[in-house]
Scaffold this motif. Structure first.
Motif, PDB file in Angstrom:
ATOM      1  N   ARG A   1       0.831  -1.211   0.000  1.00 54.82           N
ATOM      2  CA  ARG A   1       0.000   0.000   0.000  1.00 54.82           C
ATOM      3  C   ARG A   1       0.861   1.255   0.000  1.00 54.82           C
ATOM      4  NH1 ARG A   1      -3.106  -2.585   4.086  1.00 54.82           N
ATOM      5  NH2 ARG A   1      -2.131  -1.186   5.598  1.00 54.82           N
ATOM      6  N   ARG A   2       1.902   1.249   0.829  1.00 54.27           N
ATOM      7  CA  ARG A   2       2.745   2.436   0.984  1.00 54.27           C
ATOM      8  C   ARG A   2       3.432   2.788  -0.334  1.00 54.27           C
ATOM      9  NH1 ARG A   2       4.951   0.486   4.950  1.00 54.27           N
ATOM     10  NH2 ARG A   2       7.075  -0.035   4.293  1.00 54.27           N
TER      11      ARG A   2
ATOM     12  N   GLY B   1       2.593   1.766  -3.247  1.00 53.35           N
ATOM     13  CA  GLY B   1       1.597   1.985  -4.298  1.00 53.35           C
ATOM     14  C   GLY B   1       1.159   3.432  -4.410  1.00 53.35           C
ATOM     15  N   THR B   2       1.459   4.242  -3.408  1.00 50.41           N
ATOM     16  CA  THR B   2       1.115   5.663  -3.473  1.00 50.41           C
ATOM     17  C   THR B   2       2.084   6.440  -4.353  1.00 50.41           C
ATOM     18  OG1 THR B   2       2.448   6.282  -1.537  1.00 50.41           O
ATOM     19  CG2 THR B   2       0.186   5.568  -1.127  1.00 50.41           C
ATOM     20  N   ALA B   3       3.243   5.851  -4.669  1.00 48.18           N
ATOM     21  CA  ALA B   3       4.280   6.583  -5.398  1.00 48.18           C
ATOM     22  C   ALA B   3       4.737   5.888  -6.678  1.00 48.18           C
ATOM     23  CB  ALA B   3       5.491   6.805  -4.492  1.00 48.18           C
TER      24      ALA B   3
ATOM     25  N   GLU C   1       3.910   3.343 -10.028  1.00 47.89           N
ATOM     26  CA  GLU C   1       2.823   2.840 -10.865  1.00 47.89           C
ATOM     27  C   GLU C   1       2.688   1.331 -10.785  1.00 47.89           C
ATOM     28  OE1 GLU C   1       1.598   2.735 -15.593  1.00 47.89           O
ATOM     29  OE2 GLU C   1       3.111   4.141 -14.892  1.00 47.89           O
TER      30      GLU C   1
ATOM     31  N   GLU D   1       8.950   8.119  -0.813  1.00 49.86           N
ATOM     32  CA  GLU D   1       9.474   9.428  -1.205  1.00 49.86           C
ATOM     33  C   GLU D   1      11.005   9.408  -1.245  1.00 49.86           C
ATOM     34  OE1 GLU D   1       5.444   9.913   0.516  1.00 49.86           O
ATOM     35  OE2 GLU D   1       7.270   8.956   1.239  1.00 49.86           O
TER      36      GLU D   1
END
Length: 207
Positions: free
Chosen positions: A52-53, A55-57, A59, A117
Motif C-alpha cells: 500500500r505504501r 503503491g502511493t508513489a 505505478e 518518497e
C-alpha cells in the motif's frame, strides 16, 4: 513534496524507470519464529502495508516470491525466483530478467518505515550509474533499499550460478552511486532502514 521528487526522477531517468518497485518477500523468517510478513500492521499485514505504501508513489508494485501462490491476500503482481533459496539477489535477478523495464527499485518487505518518497529521491540521484544505494554513517551499505538497472542482469546471473549470493559483492563490481543520509535531507530517517528480525523488534512497533 512527492510531486517535486517525482518530477526530478522523470527528468533524470524517464517514466519507465520511475514506475516499478519490487518488494522482497521471499525470506524464511527463521529468527522471527513465524512468517513475519503475515504479522498484523496498520490494518493489514506487514507485507500488505509495504504494498500500500509504495503503491502511493509507484505505478507498478511487484512482490518477489519463490512461490506464486504465497500471500494470496496481497493485491500485487508477482515476480518468481528462478534461483529459489538464493536470497535477495535471486529476487533482483527475477525482476531484471522478467520485467520490461530499465531498472527497478528494490526494497525489503520487513522495513516497516521504508519511505517511497526517499526511494524516488535516491533513484533521481543515480545518474548514469548501474545502482544507487544508501551508505550509512558507519560505512555499511543498505542494498535492500536501492535502485538497480537492467544492465546488471548478467552479473546477477553469473553470481547466482557461482553460488555467490552477496548483494554487496554485486555493488562492488557495478558502477554504484553511494548516497549518504545527508544527501536526502529531511527525507532521511534512521528508522527507514530498520528491519524486523526478532519478536522483540515487532513488539516495539506493534505497541
Amino acid at each position: 513534496m512527492l510531486l517535486y521528487i517525482a518530477s526530478v526522477v522523470y527528468s533524470h531517468m524517464g517514466v519507465v524507470a520511475l514506475s516499478t518497485v519490487v518488494i522482497l518477500a521471499g525470506g524464511k523468517s527463521r529468527r522471527m519464529g513465524c512468517d513475519k510478513l503475515a504479522l498484523p500492521l496498520n490494518g493489514g499485514t506487514l507485507l500488505e502495508s509495504a504494498v500500500r505504501r509504495f503503491g502511493t508513489a509507484f505505478e507498478d508494485v511487484y512482490i518477489s516470491v519463490a512461490d506464486a501462490a504465497k500471500y494470496p491476500e496481497v493485491d500485487a503482481q508477482r515476480v518468481i525466483d528462478v534461483f529459489p533459496g538464493s536470497g535477495p539477489l535471486a529476487g533482483l535477478h527475477a525482476a531484471l530478467s522478467s520485467l520490461p523495464v530499465d531498472g527497478v527499485f528494490l526494497v525489503a518487505a520487513d522495513l516497516p518505515f521504508s519511505s517511497p518518497e526517499a526511494a524516488l529521491f535516491i533513484m533521481g540521484l543515480c545518474g548514469d550509474c548501474e545502482a544507487c544505494v544508501l551508505r550509512l554513517p558507519d560505512g555499511r551499505l543498505e542494498p535492500l533499499f536501492g535502485f538497480y538497472r537492467r544492465s546488471l542482469l548478467g552479473r546477477c546471473e553469473a553470481a547466482l550460478q557461482a553460488g555467490d549470493f552477496k548483494m554487496t559483492a554485486l555493488l562492488a563490481e557495478a558502477s554504484t552511486r553511494f548516497v549518504e543520509p545527508g544527501e536526502i535531507g529531511e527525507l532521511w530517517d534512521a528508522r527507514m532502514i530498520m528491519n524486523l528480525n526478532y519478536p522483540e523488534d515487532y513488539e516495539r512497533i506493534a505497541r
